[in-house]
Every structure is written in structure tokens, then in C-alpha cells.
Scaffold this active site. Structure first.
Site, PDB file in Angstrom:
ATOM      1  N   MET A   1      79.645  81.951 -23.572  1.00  0.00           N
ATOM      2  CA  MET A   1      79.869  82.735 -22.350  1.00  0.00           C
ATOM      3  C   MET A   1      80.197  81.725 -21.262  1.00  0.00           C
ATOM      4  SD  MET A   1      76.801  85.443 -22.979  1.00  0.00           S
ATOM      5  CE  MET A   1      76.089  84.402 -24.241  1.00  0.00           C
TER       6      MET A   1
ATOM      7  N   HIS B   1      77.852  81.728 -29.428  1.00  0.00           N
ATOM      8  CA  HIS B   1      78.518  82.691 -28.542  1.00  0.00           C
ATOM      9  C   HIS B   1      78.728  82.019 -27.183  1.00  0.00           C
ATOM     10  CE1 HIS B   1      77.858  86.749 -26.179  1.00  0.00           C
ATOM     11  NE2 HIS B   1      79.074  86.262 -26.017  1.00  0.00           N
TER      12      HIS B   1
ATOM     13  N   ASP C   1      76.054  92.925 -29.929  1.00  0.00           N
ATOM     14  CA  ASP C   1      75.129  92.019 -29.247  1.00  0.00           C
ATOM     15  C   ASP C   1      74.616  92.668 -27.963  1.00  0.00           C
ATOM     16  OD1 ASP C   1      73.789  89.835 -28.187  1.00  0.00           O
ATOM     17  OD2 ASP C   1      75.585  88.612 -27.898  1.00  0.00           O
TER      18      ASP C   1
ATOM     19  N   ASP D   1      73.270  81.659 -27.783  1.00  0.00           N
ATOM     20  CA  ASP D   1      73.992  82.048 -26.566  1.00  0.00           C
ATOM     21  C   ASP D   1      74.162  80.857 -25.642  1.00  0.00           C
ATOM     22  OD1 ASP D   1      74.356  84.926 -26.838  1.00  0.00           O
ATOM     23  OD2 ASP D   1      72.165  85.012 -26.831  1.00  0.00           O
TER      24      ASP D   1
ATOM     25  N   MET E   1      80.143  93.366 -26.961  1.00  0.00           N
ATOM     26  CA  MET E   1      78.937  93.294 -26.128  1.00  0.00           C
ATOM     27  C   MET E   1      78.466  94.713 -25.824  1.00  0.00           C
ATOM     28  SD  MET E   1      78.244  90.134 -25.864  1.00  0.00           S
ATOM     29  CE  MET E   1      76.792  90.385 -24.844  1.00  0.00           C
TER      30      MET E   1
ATOM     31  N   MET F   1      75.578  79.764 -21.996  1.00  0.00           N
ATOM     32  CA  MET F   1      76.015  80.297 -20.689  1.00  0.00           C
ATOM     33  C   MET F   1      76.126  79.158 -19.681  1.00  0.00           C
ATOM     34  SD  MET F   1      73.599  83.651 -20.423  1.00  0.00           S
ATOM     35  CE  MET F   1      72.972  84.440 -21.902  1.00  0.00           C
TER      36      MET F   1
ATOM     37  N   SER G   1      68.791  86.260 -32.043  1.00  0.00           N
ATOM     38  CA  SER G   1      69.270  85.464 -30.910  1.00  0.00           C
ATOM     39  C   SER G   1      68.178  84.527 -30.408  1.00  0.00           C
ATOM     40  CB  SER G   1      69.708  86.393 -29.782  1.00  0.00           C
ATOM     41  OG  SER G   1      69.972  85.621 -28.631  1.00  0.00           O
TER      42      SER G   1
ATOM     43  N   HIS H   1      71.981  83.384 -33.934  1.00  0.00           N
ATOM     44  CA  HIS H   1      72.907  83.569 -32.811  1.00  0.00           C
ATOM     45  C   HIS H   1      72.452  82.677 -31.651  1.00  0.00           C
ATOM     46  CE1 HIS H   1      75.848  85.967 -30.508  1.00  0.00           C
ATOM     47  NE2 HIS H   1      74.979  85.944 -29.507  1.00  0.00           N
TER      48      HIS H   1
HETATM   49  C1  DX5 Z   1      73.139  88.528 -23.789  1.00  0.00           C
HETATM   50  C2  DX5 Z   1      73.221  87.699 -25.051  1.00  0.00           C
HETATM   51  C3  DX5 Z   1      72.472  88.273 -26.177  1.00  0.00           C
HETATM   52  C4  DX5 Z   1      70.990  88.424 -25.997  1.00  0.00           C
HETATM   53  C5  DX5 Z   1      70.591  89.693 -26.698  1.00  0.00           C
HETATM   54  O1  DX5 Z   1      73.908  87.890 -22.833  1.00  0.00           O
HETATM   55  O2  DX5 Z   1      74.576  87.530 -25.450  1.00  0.00           O
HETATM   56  O3  DX5 Z   1      72.741  87.548 -27.378  1.00  0.00           O
HETATM   57  O4  DX5 Z   1      70.243  87.370 -26.508  1.00  0.00           O
HETATM   58  O5  DX5 Z   1      69.261  89.936 -26.446  1.00  0.00           O
HETATM   59  P1  DX5 Z   1      68.544  91.309 -26.834  1.00  0.00           P
HETATM   60  O6  DX5 Z   1      68.673  91.469 -28.291  1.00  0.00           O
HETATM   61  O7  DX5 Z   1      67.148  91.076 -26.369  1.00  0.00           O
HETATM   62  O8  DX5 Z   1      69.241  92.395 -26.056  1.00  0.00           O
HETATM   63 ZN    ZN Z   2      75.096  86.638 -27.526  1.00  0.00          ZN
END
Ligand code: DX5
Ligand code: ZN
Length: 217
Positions: A68, A66, A175, A35, A137, A37, A8, A33
Site C-alpha cells: 500500500m 501487499h 482482504d 501489509d 479490498m 504501508m 495478516s 499476508h
Molecule cells: C488493511 C489490510 C488488511 C488487514 C486486515 O489495510 O490490508 O490486510 O490486516 O485485517 P482484518 O482481517 O482484521 O480486517
Molecule cells: Zn492487506
């Protein structure tokens, strides 16, 4: 199903994102990956389509995006154009999921449906024949470095059961808080695709970390 590691980018160096992406690629990993947001759906802000497009110029990795976001349908075209290979939306987000998932495929991307820790796995049951991936998740979305939620393992097992019973072939991705030991638990439950932020970018030896994931039975 072959296991896939998807480091990620959230845990990468935000001042040198291209270097972080190259680090992933150089260790023989195939997926990244990313993220996204919006500060509403999850209490944080990360990257936009411009960032994805800029990184696309530097990398051939599979970009596993991903979303969010409260209204993901408003942004899927922008991320597809930016070079996403896969786009996952949340079942909790406000949109027509069937239509949005179909549009993601029509835009030439793999689609995914994601469930938060508080959401029962049954909420995605009717969508399973229309998705390439289900993302479970194992932390509350928002931040890297949180503790893995072991109580999510039964959801993975149920998805794997449905996949087998119905002859489907969607991937099961996890994740949040995924490291070598929690990944093994997820693998035993039926997961095949592993997002790892902190565990990958802080690994003393990322090459062997990646190799263990690649060979995970
Ligand atoms: C959380 C994200 C994850 C995050 C995971 O909201 O969707 O992808 O980067 O991070 P780690 O692996 O550090 O828990
Ligand atoms: Zn994620």
C-alpha cells in the site's frame, strides 16, 4: 480453485513477530499476508523490507506482500530480495502498472493487482491476462478490525465471470473484515484466497479456523 487462508501479520504481536509467524505455520497454514504501508497511500505505517528479510529466516510460508505504497515500483526489488513470494500493488498507486507487474514476475515472484473499495472493478480488466492474483479490498486500506464491505461482493463475482469466460487462472483474494461467515459469502461469489487478520489471531481455536478454510468448497 483450492481455497487458501492468508493470516495478516498486522493483527499479530508486533513485539514478537516471529512468534506470530510460527503460530501461523504451526496451524498448517501455507500463506502469510504482510501489509506494507507508507503513511501516504494508507494512513498508517507498518513493516519494511528489513522486517520481511528477518522473518524470511524463520519461516517457509508463502509471503504474500501487499504494497500500500504511492510509488510501489521503487520498492518491489527490495521486497523480492527480502524474500517475498508474491507482491501485490494497487491500481490506484502512481506507477506504470503493466511494467511493474512484469518486473515483479521477472524478479521471480507472483504478481497481484489490488483494488480499493471506491475503485470500479473495470479498472483492472485490461490487466487480467498479466496477473497471478487480483486482490479485492473489502475495507479501506489502513487498519485491521474494520467491518467487511458486503457491497464489494459483486466485484468478486464479476472477476470470477471474467476469469471463466477468458480461460484465465488468476486467484481472487479478499482482504478486510474476513471471518468465517464473510469468507463464505466471498467464496460463493468466486473468491479463493482469504486474508484474515483479527479473525485468525483472535480465534479461540485457530487450528479449526484454519481447517475450515482449507476445506471450504
Ligand atoms: C488493511 C489490510 C488488511 C488487514 C486486515 O489495510 O490490508 O490486510 O490486516 O485485517 P482484518 O482481517 O482484521 O480486517
Ligand atoms: Zn492487506
Amino acid at each position: 480453485m483450492q481455497s487458501i487462508l492468508a493470516p495478516s501479520l498486522l493483527a499479530g504481536d508486533h513485539a514478537r513477530l516471529a512468534d506470530s509467524v510460527a503460530r501461523v505455520e504451526n496451524f498448517g497454514v501455507k500463506w502469510l499476508h504482510i501489509d506494507i504501508m507508507d503513511g501516504h497511500f494508507a494512513p498508517n505505517l507498518t513493516f519494511g523490507p528489513g522486517t520481511v528479510a528477518a522473518l524470511r529466516q524463520t519461516s517457509k510460508l508463502f509471503f504474500d506482500v501487499h504494497l500500500m505504497l504511492d510509488e510501489p515500483h521503487r520498492y518491489i526489488e527490495a521486497f523480492a530480495k527480502a524474500g517475498a513470494d508474491g507482491i501485490s500493488i494497487h491500481v490506484e498507486s502512481d506507477c506504470d502498472h503493466v511494467e511493474t507487474l512484469a518486473r515483479i514476475r521477472a524478479l521471480g515472484c507472483k504478481n497481484g493487482i489490488t483494488i480499493n473499495p471506491a475503485t470500479p472493478v473495470e479498472s483492472v480488466e485490461s490487466l487480467l491476462s498479466s496477473v497471478d492474483m487480483v486482490l479485492v479490498m473489502t475495507v479501506q486500506p489502513g487498519f485491521g478490525g474494520q467491518a467487511f464491505r458486503r457491497d464489494m461482493l459483486p466485484k468478486i463475482a464479476r472477476l470470477a465471470e471474467w476469469r471463466l469466460d477468458r480461460g484465465l487462472d488468476f486467484r481472487i483474494e479478499v482482504d478486510g473484515g474476513v471471518d468465517l461467515s464473510t469468507a463464505k459469502e466471498c467464496r460463493s461469489a468466486g473468491a479463493d484466497t482469504f486474508v484474515a487478520g483479527t479473525a485468525f489471531f483472535r480465534a479461540a481455536d485457530p487450528a479449526s479456523f484454519a481447517a475450515i478454510f482449507a476445506g471450504m468448497k
